[in-house]
Design a protein around this motif. Structure first.
Motif, short mmCIF file in Angstrom:
data_model
loop_
_atom_site.label_atom_id
_atom_site.label_comp_id
_atom_site.label_asym_id
_atom_site.label_seq_id
_atom_site.Cartn_x
_atom_site.Cartn_y
_atom_site.Cartn_z
N ALA A 1 7.54 -48.44 -51.12
CA ALA A 1 8.07 -49.77 -50.80
C ALA A 1 6.96 -50.77 -50.52
O ALA A 1 7.15 -51.98 -50.71
CB ALA A 1 9.01 -49.67 -49.60
N SER A 2 5.79 -50.28 -50.08
CA SER A 2 4.69 -51.18 -49.76
C SER A 2 3.89 -51.62 -50.98
O SER A 2 3.04 -52.51 -50.89
CB SER A 2 3.73 -50.50 -48.77
N LEU A 3 4.17 -51.03 -52.13
CA LEU A 3 3.41 -51.36 -53.34
C LEU A 3 3.95 -52.63 -53.99
O LEU A 3 5.16 -52.90 -53.95
CB LEU A 3 3.49 -50.21 -54.33
N PRO A 4 3.08 -53.40 -54.64
CA PRO A 4 3.56 -54.58 -55.37
C PRO A 4 4.50 -54.17 -56.50
O PRO A 4 4.40 -53.07 -57.05
CB PRO A 4 2.26 -55.18 -55.93
N GLU A 5 5.40 -55.05 -56.86
CA GLU A 5 6.36 -54.77 -57.92
C GLU A 5 5.68 -54.41 -59.23
O GLU A 5 6.14 -53.52 -59.96
CB GLU A 5 7.28 -55.98 -58.12
N SER B 1 -6.05 -52.33 -47.62
CA SER B 1 -5.82 -53.67 -47.07
C SER B 1 -4.40 -54.12 -47.38
O SER B 1 -3.89 -53.92 -48.48
CB SER B 1 -6.81 -54.66 -47.68
N PHE B 2 -3.78 -54.75 -46.39
CA PHE B 2 -2.40 -55.22 -46.52
C PHE B 2 -2.34 -56.73 -46.35
O PHE B 2 -3.13 -57.32 -45.61
CB PHE B 2 -1.51 -54.57 -45.46
N GLU B 3 -1.40 -57.31 -47.03
CA GLU B 3 -1.05 -58.71 -46.81
C GLU B 3 0.42 -58.70 -46.45
O GLU B 3 1.27 -58.49 -47.31
CB GLU B 3 -1.32 -59.54 -48.06
N GLY B 4 0.71 -58.89 -45.17
CA GLY B 4 2.07 -58.68 -44.70
C GLY B 4 2.37 -57.19 -44.75
O GLY B 4 1.60 -56.37 -44.27
N ASP B 5 3.48 -56.83 -45.39
CA ASP B 5 3.84 -55.41 -45.49
C ASP B 5 3.54 -54.83 -46.87
O ASP B 5 3.97 -53.72 -47.20
CB ASP B 5 5.33 -55.21 -45.16
N LYS B 6 2.79 -55.57 -47.69
CA LYS B 6 2.46 -55.12 -49.04
C LYS B 6 0.99 -54.78 -49.17
O LYS B 6 0.12 -55.46 -48.60
CB LYS B 6 2.83 -56.19 -50.07
N VAL B 7 0.71 -53.72 -49.94
CA VAL B 7 -0.68 -53.35 -50.22
C VAL B 7 -1.31 -54.43 -51.07
O VAL B 7 -0.77 -54.83 -52.10
CB VAL B 7 -0.75 -52.00 -50.95
N LYS B 8 -2.46 -54.92 -50.63
CA LYS B 8 -3.18 -55.96 -51.37
C LYS B 8 -4.28 -55.36 -52.23
O LYS B 8 -4.42 -55.68 -53.40
CB LYS B 8 -3.77 -56.97 -50.38
N ALA B 9 -5.10 -54.49 -51.64
CA ALA B 9 -6.21 -53.88 -52.36
C ALA B 9 -6.72 -52.70 -51.57
O ALA B 9 -6.46 -52.56 -50.37
CB ALA B 9 -7.34 -54.89 -52.59
N ASP B 10 -7.43 -51.81 -52.25
CA ASP B 10 -8.15 -50.72 -51.61
C ASP B 10 -9.63 -50.94 -51.78
O ASP B 10 -10.07 -51.53 -52.77
CB ASP B 10 -7.77 -49.37 -52.23
N SER B 11 -10.41 -50.44 -50.83
CA SER B 11 -11.85 -50.44 -50.97
C SER B 11 -12.35 -49.02 -50.81
O SER B 11 -12.01 -48.33 -49.84
CB SER B 11 -12.51 -51.35 -49.92
N LEU B 12 -13.12 -48.57 -51.77
CA LEU B 12 -13.73 -47.25 -51.70
C LEU B 12 -15.13 -47.41 -51.12
O LEU B 12 -15.99 -48.07 -51.70
CB LEU B 12 -13.81 -46.64 -53.11
N GLY B 13 -15.32 -46.88 -49.92
CA GLY B 13 -16.59 -47.03 -49.23
C GLY B 13 -17.11 -45.70 -48.74
O GLY B 13 -16.52 -44.64 -49.00
#
Length: 488
Positions: free
Chosen positions: A442-446, A380-392
């Motif tokens: 680059a898409s990862l949070p700082e 899941s992304f918020e803008g161009d940054k990764v927000k969270a992953d879901s393992l399903g």
């Protein structure tokens, strides 16, 4: 613990003794099938004897924990894993060698015909190389007849574990050094084997480094090798031709303008003499390399003497040391990365059965429990940054409704690369993988990218996977209770 006889190919006759004493120990594609752990073969023999070898099985490769101070991993090594699966087979001489060990004396005859006739015929789902992943997320899933899915474990772990480590280190180095710095891979002499040196060079380039000094790796990858010189040349030519300056002149006679290693004797004195020649027009110089000493102080002094010349440094560097040098104001344009790039904390990837004949299974061991069923990762992304992953689960079409309120987009990461033993996606170039690595980092949070005490992206467990886990636990508990009653 079961005791096995001598595990070398041969027993006692002269020809077999010669086979055992073959010290070359190189690997070619024909050897791939035997490059495995013994228990893979003994398990396949057991499966065959019990009539289970053709049951459909799914195994997933993942890491339970990231290496210390790593906030992410860069998936790498898939290309070599797929090549291995394409060429997987046993030839008659290998089967004869296995039979000669005596280990398989009680194996069913059908075990040998299975090896002789078998090829990989399964499916492979994987995360594209250069993608950032986190703990407990499958980098790869193999869906195949049980005997095939079991036998390929060792090689797949070998290539994905090692190359993912090197690619991650390379990505972190690039992230710290910035895009302007030149980063060269110098790790061949420190890699764990000649084969590892090739994989390390590939993974380092795919992870963001500019070039490698490994000539074989560079040429096989369609790249141009890069390097400078060693202190031995400076010392040898200085001794034979009279001075360090004459050594530099001799080297430039054959490699005009090439970078020079200037710290063999007196770094600043060498820089002063070179500056006089450069300023007078007597010499053209692309760069100098420093391999020892106080790199902060030396680089500043060399920069003042040779303002238009690139300064390159080497000597047991890693991402923390580069960060320190930059913070101290070092005047450095490029870095040579060797020992600490190609060695270090291992990526402890594991390969676990998650489904057999349509039945989800899981491991319950303390600290090593696994999730059952074939899975998919939804990013899941918020803008161009990764927000969270879901393992399903792999057959989930969408995530929990609670996820949709705070994420703008969701992307499934695992893709189908092999269908019924045949590749269904084209080979990617090193440039494509390198580009994906850069974009993924680059898409990862700082907070995930920082070197010290990083925080990984949150990995949530979908409701369906959680429900399946609880159901599987209950079924296993009931089975154990039944077994205890019967044994009591």
């Amino acid at each position: 613990m079961t005791s096995f006889p001598n595990l070398n190919y041969a027993s006692t006759n002269n020809q077999q003794q010669q086979n055992r004493e073959n010290q070359e120990l190189t690997v070619s594609a024909i050897d791939y099938s035997l490059l495995t752990d013994l228990y893979q073969l003994t398990m396949v023999a057991c499966y065959t004897g019990e009539g289970l070898e053709q049951r459909r099985a799914s195994f997933e490769l993942f890491v339970r924990r990231l290496p210390e101070n790593f906030g992410y991993l860069i998936a790498m090594g898939l290309a070599q894993g797929l090549e291995y699966l394409e060429k997987f087979c046993f030839d008659p001489s290998q089967i004869t060698a296995l039979q000669a060990t005596g280990i398989f004396a009680n194996a069913p005859e059908s075990f040998w015909s299975l090896l002789a006739e078998g090829r990989f015929s399964g499916d492979v789902w994987a995360i594209p190389e250069g993608t950032a992943v986190f703990a407990n997320e499958p980098l790869l899933r193999v869906e195949a007849p049980l005997w095939q899915a079991q036998l390929v474990e060792t090689y797949l772990l070998n290539t994905l574990n090692y190359q993912s480590l090197i690619a991650t280190r390379a990505a972190r180095l690039r992230d710290v050094a910035s895009g302007e710095a030149t980063l060269l891979e110098f790790g061949t002499r420190r890699a764990f084997s000649p084969q590892a040196s090739l994989w390390a060079a590939r993974a380092a380039l795919a992870g963001g480094l500019d070039a490698t000094s490994n000539v074989l790796a560079a040429l096989q990858l369609g790249e141009k090798p890069s390097g400078t010189m060693a202190h031995a040349l400076v010392m040898a030519l200085s001794a034979m031709e009279g001075s360090e300056d004459q050594a530099f002149t001799a080297f430039h006679r054959y490699f005009p303008g090439a970078p020079l290693l200037i710290d063999t004797y007196d770094t600043i004195a060498a820089a002063q003499r070179l500056a006089a020649k450069v300023n007078s027009g007597e010499m053209q110089l692309a760069g100098v390399r420093l391999d020892s000493g106080d790199l902060v102080s030396l680089s500043k002094q060399v920069r003042s003497l040779l303002p238009g010349v690139s300064i390159f440094v080497s000597g047991d560097l890693d991402e923390w040391e580069i960060a320190r040098l930059k913070a101290a104001g070092a005047q450095i344009d490029g870095y040579g990365l060797g020992t600490r790039l190609v060695t270090g904390s291992a990526v402890n990837g594991v390969y676990k059965l998650v489904e057999i004949d349509g039945i989800p299974v899981m491991k319950h061991s303390s600290g090593k429990a696994t999730y059952p069923g074939r899975k998919q990762i939804f990013r899941s992304f918020e803008g161009d940054k990764v927000k969270a992953d879901s393992l399903g689960l792999a057959d989930e079409e969408f995530l929990d409704s609670s996820m949709s309120n705070h994420h703008s987009s969701q992307v499934p990461l695992l893709q189908l690369f092999v269908k019924e033993g045949k590749r269904v996606q084209p080979l990617e170039t090193l440039a494509q993988i390198r580009q994906r690595t850069a974009a993924s980092v680059a898409s990862l949070p700082e907070q995930t990218r920082r070197l010290d005490h990083p925080l990984s992206v949150r990995v949530e467990i979908s409701a369906q996977l959680q429900q399946l886990s609880e159901k599987t636990k209950k079924q296993t508990a009931e089975l154990l209770r039944t077994q205890r009653k019967e044994s009591g």
